[in-house]
Design a protein around this motif. Structure first.
Motif, PDB file in Angstrom:
ATOM      1  N   ALA A   6     -24.185  25.854 -31.928  1.00  0.00           N
ATOM      2  CA  ALA A   6     -24.498  25.937 -30.465  1.00  0.00           C
ATOM      3  C   ALA A   6     -22.456  26.786 -29.778  1.00  0.00           C
ATOM      4  CB  ALA A   6     -23.989  24.782 -29.718  1.00  0.00           C
ATOM      5  N   ALA A   7     -23.067  27.695 -28.734  1.00  0.00           N
ATOM      6  CA  ALA A   7     -21.758  28.040 -28.367  1.00  0.00           C
ATOM      7  C   ALA A   7     -22.092  27.903 -26.570  1.00  0.00           C
ATOM      8  CB  ALA A   7     -21.343  29.544 -28.329  1.00  0.00           C
ATOM      9  N   ASN A   8     -21.009  27.389 -26.107  1.00  0.00           N
ATOM     10  CA  ASN A   8     -20.797  27.015 -24.896  1.00  0.00           C
ATOM     11  C   ASN A   8     -20.876  28.345 -24.055  1.00  0.00           C
ATOM     12  OD1 ASN A   8     -20.944  26.359 -21.985  1.00  0.00           O
ATOM     13  ND2 ASN A   8     -20.340  24.262 -22.134  1.00  0.00           N
ATOM     14  N   LEU A   9     -21.409  28.598 -23.207  1.00  0.00           N
ATOM     15  CA  LEU A   9     -20.130  30.004 -22.626  1.00  0.00           C
ATOM     16  C   LEU A   9     -20.209  29.474 -20.967  1.00  0.00           C
ATOM     17  CD1 LEU A   9     -23.458  33.384 -23.480  1.00  0.00           C
ATOM     18  CD2 LEU A   9     -21.300  32.051 -25.059  1.00  0.00           C
ATOM     19  N   GLY A  10     -19.825  28.847 -20.697  1.00  0.00           N
ATOM     20  CA  GLY A  10     -19.469  27.487 -19.481  1.00  0.00           C
ATOM     21  C   GLY A  10     -20.343  28.056 -18.398  1.00  0.00           C
ATOM     22  N   ASP A  11     -19.708  28.383 -17.289  1.00  0.00           N
ATOM     23  CA  ASP A  11     -20.478  29.271 -16.197  1.00  0.00           C
ATOM     24  C   ASP A  11     -21.534  30.130 -15.787  1.00  0.00           C
ATOM     25  OD1 ASP A  11     -21.258  28.970 -12.989  1.00  0.00           O
ATOM     26  OD2 ASP A  11     -19.618  28.086 -12.675  1.00  0.00           O
ATOM     27  N   ALA A  12     -22.711  29.129 -16.662  1.00  0.00           N
ATOM     28  CA  ALA A  12     -23.843  30.491 -16.107  1.00  0.00           C
ATOM     29  C   ALA A  12     -23.846  31.245 -14.990  1.00  0.00           C
ATOM     30  CB  ALA A  12     -25.263  29.619 -16.598  1.00  0.00           C
ATOM     31  N   MET A  13     -23.112  31.913 -14.780  1.00  0.00           N
ATOM     32  CA  MET A  13     -23.488  32.906 -13.465  1.00  0.00           C
ATOM     33  C   MET A  13     -21.920  33.440 -13.932  1.00  0.00           C
ATOM     34  SD  MET A  13     -23.218  30.622  -9.751  1.00  0.00           S
ATOM     35  CE  MET A  13     -22.675  31.967  -8.722  1.00  0.00           C
ATOM     36  N   LEU A  14     -21.202  32.626 -15.088  1.00  0.00           N
ATOM     37  CA  LEU A  14     -19.954  33.748 -15.139  1.00  0.00           C
ATOM     38  C   LEU A  14     -20.055  34.444 -16.611  1.00  0.00           C
ATOM     39  CD1 LEU A  14     -16.769  31.818 -13.275  1.00  0.00           C
ATOM     40  CD2 LEU A  14     -18.646  34.040 -12.325  1.00  0.00           C
ATOM     41  N   ALA A  15     -20.971  34.307 -17.319  1.00  0.00           N
ATOM     42  CA  ALA A  15     -21.362  33.768 -18.312  1.00  0.00           C
ATOM     43  C   ALA A  15     -21.982  35.441 -18.209  1.00  0.00           C
ATOM     44  CB  ALA A  15     -22.206  33.177 -19.333  1.00  0.00           C
ATOM     45  N   GLY A  16     -21.931  36.818 -18.192  1.00  0.00           N
ATOM     46  CA  GLY A  16     -22.768  37.475 -18.705  1.00  0.00           C
ATOM     47  C   GLY A  16     -22.056  38.370 -19.624  1.00  0.00           C
ATOM     48  N   GLU A  17     -20.413  38.839 -19.128  1.00  0.00           N
ATOM     49  CA  GLU A  17     -20.147  39.390 -20.263  1.00  0.00           C
ATOM     50  C   GLU A  17     -19.913  38.865 -21.874  1.00  0.00           C
ATOM     51  OE1 GLU A  17     -15.747  41.007 -20.897  1.00  0.00           O
ATOM     52  OE2 GLU A  17     -16.625  41.140 -18.388  1.00  0.00           O
ATOM     53  N   GLU A  18     -19.458  37.815 -22.029  1.00  0.00           N
ATOM     54  CA  GLU A  18     -20.223  37.009 -22.706  1.00  0.00           C
ATOM     55  C   GLU A  18     -21.050  37.042 -24.135  1.00  0.00           C
ATOM     56  OE1 GLU A  18     -18.530  35.454 -26.534  1.00  0.00           O
ATOM     57  OE2 GLU A  18     -17.399  36.503 -25.338  1.00  0.00           O
ATOM     58  N   LEU A  19     -22.503  36.773 -23.250  1.00  0.00           N
ATOM     59  CA  LEU A  19     -23.517  36.875 -23.766  1.00  0.00           C
ATOM     60  C   LEU A  19     -23.876  38.478 -24.260  1.00  0.00           C
ATOM     61  CD1 LEU A  19     -26.637  35.763 -24.282  1.00  0.00           C
ATOM     62  CD2 LEU A  19     -26.775  36.519 -21.609  1.00  0.00           C
ATOM     63  N   GLU A  20     -23.231  39.560 -23.086  1.00  0.00           N
ATOM     64  CA  GLU A  20     -23.487  40.755 -24.068  1.00  0.00           C
ATOM     65  C   GLU A  20     -22.760  41.142 -24.836  1.00  0.00           C
ATOM     66  OE1 GLU A  20     -22.248  43.267 -20.978  1.00  0.00           O
ATOM     67  OE2 GLU A  20     -23.776  42.645 -18.879  1.00  0.00           O
ATOM     68  N   ARG A  21     -21.525  40.754 -25.124  1.00  0.00           N
ATOM     69  CA  ARG A  21     -20.946  40.734 -26.441  1.00  0.00           C
ATOM     70  C   ARG A  21     -22.097  40.335 -27.350  1.00  0.00           C
ATOM     71  NH1 ARG A  21     -17.300  38.195 -30.175  1.00  0.00           N
ATOM     72  NH2 ARG A  21     -17.153  36.672 -29.462  1.00  0.00           N
ATOM     73  N   VAL A  22     -22.465  38.807 -27.199  1.00  0.00           N
ATOM     74  CA  VAL A  22     -23.114  37.964 -28.351  1.00  0.00           C
ATOM     75  C   VAL A  22     -24.180  38.468 -28.342  1.00  0.00           C
ATOM     76  CG1 VAL A  22     -25.108  35.721 -28.976  1.00  0.00           C
ATOM     77  CG2 VAL A  22     -22.604  35.571 -27.761  1.00  0.00           C
ATOM     78  N   CYS A  23     -25.230  39.440 -28.152  1.00  0.00           N
ATOM     79  CA  CYS A  23     -26.540  40.091 -27.886  1.00  0.00           C
ATOM     80  C   CYS A  23     -25.835  41.967 -28.602  1.00  0.00           C
ATOM     81  CB  CYS A  23     -27.150  41.388 -26.546  1.00  0.00           C
ATOM     82  SG  CYS A  23     -27.862  39.192 -25.731  1.00  0.00           S
ATOM     83  N   ALA A  24     -24.749  42.415 -28.596  1.00  0.00           N
ATOM     84  CA  ALA A  24     -24.671  43.837 -29.484  1.00  0.00           C
ATOM     85  C   ALA A  24     -23.790  42.930 -30.687  1.00  0.00           C
ATOM     86  CB  ALA A  24     -22.919  44.069 -29.091  1.00  0.00           C
ATOM     87  N   LEU A  25     -23.294  42.018 -30.576  1.00  0.00           N
ATOM     88  CA  LEU A  25     -23.542  41.310 -32.751  1.00  0.00           C
ATOM     89  C   LEU A  25     -24.873  40.912 -32.839  1.00  0.00           C
ATOM     90  CD1 LEU A  25     -20.316  38.591 -31.790  1.00  0.00           C
ATOM     91  CD2 LEU A  25     -20.440  41.220 -33.280  1.00  0.00           C
ATOM     92  N   PHE A  26     -25.292  40.214 -31.988  1.00  0.00           N
ATOM     93  CA  PHE A  26     -26.483  39.886 -33.114  1.00  0.00           C
ATOM     94  C   PHE A  26     -27.541  41.470 -33.718  1.00  0.00           C
ATOM     95  CE2 PHE A  26     -31.634  39.775 -32.688  1.00  0.00           C
ATOM     96  CZ  PHE A  26     -32.025  38.995 -33.317  1.00  0.00           C
ATOM     97  N   GLU A  27     -27.257  42.549 -32.481  1.00  0.00           N
ATOM     98  CA  GLU A  27     -27.938  43.749 -32.869  1.00  0.00           C
ATOM     99  C   GLU A  27     -27.470  44.536 -33.977  1.00  0.00           C
ATOM    100  OE1 GLU A  27     -31.014  45.129 -31.771  1.00  0.00           O
ATOM    101  OE2 GLU A  27     -31.350  44.336 -30.074  1.00  0.00           O
ATOM    102  N   GLN A  28     -26.349  44.265 -34.431  1.00  0.00           N
ATOM    103  CA  GLN A  28     -25.732  44.822 -35.055  1.00  0.00           C
ATOM    104  C   GLN A  28     -25.790  43.779 -36.866  1.00  0.00           C
ATOM    105  OE1 GLN A  28     -21.204  44.845 -34.096  1.00  0.00           O
ATOM    106  NE2 GLN A  28     -21.527  46.265 -32.219  1.00  0.00           N
ATOM    107  N   GLN A  29     -26.424  42.498 -36.842  1.00  0.00           N
ATOM    108  CA  GLN A  29     -27.028  42.341 -37.881  1.00  0.00           C
ATOM    109  C   GLN A  29     -27.808  42.646 -39.104  1.00  0.00           C
ATOM    110  OE1 GLN A  29     -26.016  37.719 -38.302  1.00  0.00           O
ATOM    111  NE2 GLN A  29     -24.146  39.234 -38.355  1.00  0.00           N
ATOM    112  N   ARG A  30     -27.464  43.326 -39.807  1.00  0.00           N
ATOM    113  CA  ARG A  30     -27.734  43.533 -40.624  1.00  0.00           C
ATOM    114  C   ARG A  30     -28.925  42.416 -41.763  1.00  0.00           C
ATOM    115  NH1 ARG A  30     -26.549  48.071 -39.263  1.00  0.00           N
ATOM    116  NH2 ARG A  30     -25.075  49.418 -40.071  1.00  0.00           N
TER     117      ARG A  30
END
Length: 97
Positions: A6-30
């Motif tokens: 589990a990763a707590n990204l903090g305040d949901a209203m401010l988590a967009g940038e970190e969520l985008e980073r996680v999504c980008a890393l997911f897409e790079q997973q081979r």
């Protein structure tokens, strides 16, 4: 018991940038399973605003480590959604209960 993370990204209203980073890393997973997904839930942890918590299934342990997620048990499915990946992963978990 499967090891989830589990990763707590903090305040949901401010988590967009970190969520985008996680999504980008997911897409790079081979070689990831076509039906895997990072799950998410807005959780009220006793603070003013809810927090966005991401849940990584065992097959995404490497990604979880890359984002600093902590080991946890398998999360309950109540109000769980898919942050990125296949909605089928959530369906598989539901049918396993």
């Amino acid at each position: 018991m499967e090891q989830w993370f589990a990763a707590n990204l903090g305040d949901a209203m401010l988590a967009g940038e970190e969520l985008e980073r996680v999504c980008a890393l997911f897409e790079q997973q081979r070689g990831r399973n076509a039906t895997t997904a990072v799950l998410m839930r807005h959780e009220n942890l006793g603070r003013l605003h809810c927090e966005l918590v991401l849940y990584f299934p065992p097959e995404l342990a490497e990604l979880a480590a890359a984002v600093g997620a902590q080991a946890c048990g398998r999360p309950g499915l109540s109000e769980m959604g898919v942050a990125i990946g296949s909605p089928q992963r959530l369906a598989e978990l539901s049918s396993a209960d």
